[in-house]
Design an enzyme around this catalytic site. Sequence first.
Site, PDB file in Angstrom:
ATOM      1  N   GLU A   1       0.856  -1.432   0.043  1.00 41.93           N
ATOM      2  CA  GLU A   1      -0.056  -0.115  -0.188  1.00 41.93           C
ATOM      3  C   GLU A   1       0.731   1.095   0.056  1.00 41.93           C
ATOM      4  O   GLU A   1       0.718   2.175   0.840  1.00 41.93           O
ATOM      5  CB  GLU A   1      -0.992   0.063   1.139  1.00 41.93           C
ATOM      6  CG  GLU A   1      -2.221   0.766   0.883  1.00 41.93           C
ATOM      7  CD  GLU A   1      -3.394   0.641   1.917  1.00 41.93           C
ATOM      8  OE1 GLU A   1      -4.267   1.222   1.718  1.00 41.93           O
ATOM      9  OE2 GLU A   1      -3.196  -0.188   2.882  1.00 41.93           O
TER      10      GLU A   1
ATOM     11  N   ASP B   1       0.392  -8.209   3.276  1.00 37.85           N
ATOM     12  CA  ASP B   1      -0.913  -7.902   3.920  1.00 37.85           C
ATOM     13  C   ASP B   1      -1.918  -8.874   3.494  1.00 37.85           C
ATOM     14  O   ASP B   1      -2.273  -8.519   2.131  1.00 37.85           O
ATOM     15  CB  ASP B   1      -1.382  -6.343   3.837  1.00 37.85           C
ATOM     16  CG  ASP B   1      -2.593  -5.984   4.371  1.00 37.85           C
ATOM     17  OD1 ASP B   1      -3.395  -7.074   4.899  1.00 37.85           O
ATOM     18  OD2 ASP B   1      -3.225  -4.932   4.202  1.00 37.85           O
TER      19      ASP B   1
END
Length: 255
Positions: free
Chosen positions: A35, A149
């Site tokens: 991200e 993640d």
Amino acid sequence: MRIITCNLNGIRAAAKKGFFSWVISQNPDFICVQETKAQMNTLDLKELYLAGYYHYFSDAVKKGYSGVGIYSKSKPDKIITKMELDWADDEGRYIEIIVDDLHIISTYFPSGSSGDLRQDLKYEFMSHFEKFQLADIISKKKSAVICGDINIVHTEKDIKNWRSNQKNSGCLPQEREWLEHCFSNLGFLDAFRQKNNNHDEYSWWSNRGRAWENNVGWRIDYQILSPNFELVTDKVKIYKEQRFSDHAPCIFDYI
């Protein structure tokens, strides 16, 4: 060998909070980030390109969204920035480097929390990841570390409010069963659980309420080892002394 993985929730925001000065102090061999929320080739912030490290990124087409990267002390023999799933590649959800015979992967699984469409895409991502990435690791007996993640908790130990989240993305039975299948049937290993079986060890906290202060969290950030990983997990730590993101960095040492 030390590997650190962290969802940064914006690489520029994490830099302003001191992530890069901290991560250099940890002297890792590899740093996997997720991200990034940036088109990395347009940024000229020197602190994002760590001295002494090679750096590689897979950006989302959409600005300010998703994106993954890997920093490596050693120059890779090969860099792979696609997982051959078009929409996921457009979202910058996968990058892999190969150093000698070691495969380091940084990946960012989708969340399905925004609705059924994204949840269906998440299931598609999981299926593709197993059919191609995991199958290839198994068939070629690769020594690999999958960092990232994953957006799925594995067991009740990995989430504070187990019962109330059974119908929420990230804790759905089908998601957890898939992760259990990867560990129990395919032979992959949750490196964290090799050394730490405690409850209340989380890597992500909602920004709602006082989740961070009350440790109402989820462990959704992993280092997953291939069945043929050649090193042994020595130490694991979820670092919470400083806060760089809504996720905490996960530090793993292998010998």
